[in-house]
Scaffold this motif. Sequence first.
Motif, mmCIF file in Angstrom:
data_model
loop_
_atom_site.group_PDB
_atom_site.id
_atom_site.type_symbol
_atom_site.label_atom_id
_atom_site.label_comp_id
_atom_site.label_asym_id
_atom_site.label_seq_id
_atom_site.Cartn_x
_atom_site.Cartn_y
_atom_site.Cartn_z
ATOM 1 N N SER A 367 0.856 -1.186 0.000
ATOM 2 C CA SER A 367 0.000 0.000 0.000
ATOM 3 C C SER A 367 0.895 1.241 0.000
ATOM 4 O O SER A 367 1.714 1.405 0.894
ATOM 5 C CB SER A 367 -0.890 -0.036 1.247
ATOM 6 O OG SER A 367 -1.617 1.144 1.395
ATOM 7 N N PHE A 368 0.752 2.101 -1.008
ATOM 8 C CA PHE A 368 1.590 3.301 -1.102
ATOM 9 C C PHE A 368 1.152 4.360 -0.102
ATOM 10 O O PHE A 368 -0.051 4.592 0.087
ATOM 11 C CB PHE A 368 1.482 3.906 -2.492
ATOM 12 C CG PHE A 368 2.477 3.354 -3.475
ATOM 13 C CD1 PHE A 368 3.764 3.866 -3.532
ATOM 14 C CD2 PHE A 368 2.123 2.332 -4.328
ATOM 15 C CE1 PHE A 368 4.688 3.366 -4.438
ATOM 16 C CE2 PHE A 368 3.036 1.821 -5.243
ATOM 17 C CZ PHE A 368 4.328 2.333 -5.292
ATOM 18 N N ALA A 369 2.141 5.047 0.492
ATOM 19 C CA ALA A 369 1.844 6.281 1.215
ATOM 20 C C ALA A 369 1.335 7.291 0.194
ATOM 21 O O ALA A 369 1.702 7.231 -0.981
ATOM 22 C CB ALA A 369 3.104 6.809 1.884
ATOM 23 N N PRO A 370 0.484 8.238 0.639
ATOM 24 C CA PRO A 370 -0.120 9.157 -0.330
ATOM 25 C C PRO A 370 0.884 10.044 -1.064
ATOM 26 O O PRO A 370 0.550 10.608 -2.102
ATOM 27 C CB PRO A 370 -1.110 9.974 0.503
ATOM 28 C CG PRO A 370 -0.841 9.645 1.920
ATOM 29 C CD PRO A 370 -0.111 8.356 1.986
ATOM 30 N N ASN A 371 2.115 10.181 -0.577
ATOM 31 C CA ASN A 371 3.110 10.933 -1.358
ATOM 32 C C ASN A 371 3.991 10.012 -2.205
ATOM 33 O O ASN A 371 4.918 10.471 -2.869
ATOM 34 C CB ASN A 371 3.967 11.822 -0.447
ATOM 35 C CG ASN A 371 4.875 11.021 0.474
ATOM 36 O OD1 ASN A 371 4.828 9.796 0.484
ATOM 37 N ND2 ASN A 371 5.694 11.711 1.241
#
Lengths: 417, 194
Positions: A367-371
């Motif tokens: 899951s990617f961090a939003p940045n």
Amino acid sequence: MLGALLVTTTASAALEIEISGGSAQQIPIAIVPFGQAANVNQLDISSIIGADLRRSGLFRVLETGGVVSRPTDTAQIKYAEWAALQAQAMAVGNIEVLPGNRLKITFKLADVLKQTQLAGMEYNITPSQFRTTAHKIADVIYQKLTGEAGIFASRIAYINKAKGRYALQVADADGVNPQTVVSSNEPIISPAWSPDGTKLAYVSFEKKKPIIFIQSLMTGQRTVLANFKGNNSAPAWSPDGSKLAIVLTYGANSQIYTINANGTGLKPLTKSSAIDTEPTWSPDAKWIYFSSDRGGKPQIYKVSSLGGDAERVTFEGANNLSPRFSPDGKFLAMIRSDGGSYRVALQDLTSGQGQLLSEGGQDESPSFAPNGRVILYATRIGGRGALAAVSADGRVKQRLSESGGDVREPAWGPLLN
Amino acid sequence: MKNLMFNKKLLSCLVIALVLTACKSTPMVDKPAPVEDRSTATQTAPKAVEPATTSVDTSGVKEVAIDSSATTGDNPLKDPNNILSKRNIYFDFDSDTVKAEYRPIIEAHAKYLLAHSNAKMILQGNTDERGTREYNLALGQRRAVSVKKSFNLLGVKDNQIETVSFGEEKATPNCADEACHQANRRVDIAYENE
């Protein structure tokens, strides 16, 4: 009284964080302990800010104990003292108690070499917003000094299995302040944040079969999104939050459908006799990527979000599963297995080049961090589930584990403003 | 991404031990969270035998507790002397082929279903814990479908059978050997209202 109140908001920590590695060039920064009145002296905002920055791997947070002066505003800074510490930047601030059980937090960020102010903020908050405000200050520092959006004020969701019970929990990005969204004695999997961060879709087995629910975080109201014959699973929100891609089976193999977020407008997207599952939307909403064993072993394929023929995306690795886009749409994180081990891999969608990012044996749920800087995933430590994170360049690694718990299925929430 | 390199040398290793103090207050509320059904299938509100709790913490998360109610009672299908009490069909690794040794069990249940047209069977697919949860859910489903087809061949119609999957969710965790994994790769036969 106020001090006592504030302590409780900082005390419900559960995930322990261990960090290893770091960027080659870390920015040396001094976080001066904020000035504060005697009745709020239990608070340590500077250590929350410092821990956030340190965890990113991009900062070296300097020990400030040897410096006598404790400036609380840029006007009071004796820059020579901080230049001697090798600080490039420094943060100062003050916490004040306001009438009506509120706090005023002021914060300034200064460039030590240029002796100029880079940022100044003032927050008028309730005591319960204290940690969030500390994370917001860390976000301002991160953004000013790296040029990228900070993610410290965002939240993560995950499933915690403890004492035979499954809890979908939401915590601050540093693992502190976990709150249970829903709990059940049957499994819960696949939490997915709505793009506006107000809701979670998830799969619950409370009726002895997988059913997709959407739940509001604020009100706790749960709605059934999909409860069709067979399985209902793998919810994935469209980027605008109006639809979800889901997986249904009826009496056959798993296939992908789209459905409006209010449960209307169900449409089949894939039609194969193979397994098609784990859908995810491209950030431009044009494509849905998914895993399928239509070619034998599971690989990642893409199909237009309006339907049509699917096209294979991954060719490296014997098995590829769980695709997830970076927020800019340029990279695809996935789980790759070439034999016994399942690990996080990152593929550059332009060049097609790939790279393994994790070293576990059963890593799952990237899951990617939003940045886009960090990928959170599930791993196993000592036979129990734990969360781990790796920077997208592979340099900085973190492990988050909960004592006594079995944590899995992480999902990083969006940036909220 | 050419210069994606592991920095295997640990430049620093830092453990932040966060203060673990439980002082969360969870007052009881007397109503479970409302459930709206927006799907086409019928669905009843989950029975919360535990009251929903809400936290006074501020980040605006409301907690919901669910408990599914398991009903038990006299059930001839569970007579241990009857073959109908046999409910497990095991599979080889990465296989959805129903092995010949399970034919007597499937024939007995098919006969029961044909004789009891109101009876509804649920075939629950399971996998071992290797692989991702959603993909394993799909693999378990494929095994359930494979067993369903055996029933179809014996004349049982789809309206008496639902295939569902638990994926790896019911698997014995941390299997040390193949026998343990094998026990997880199975389809369980269940009946509605059991």
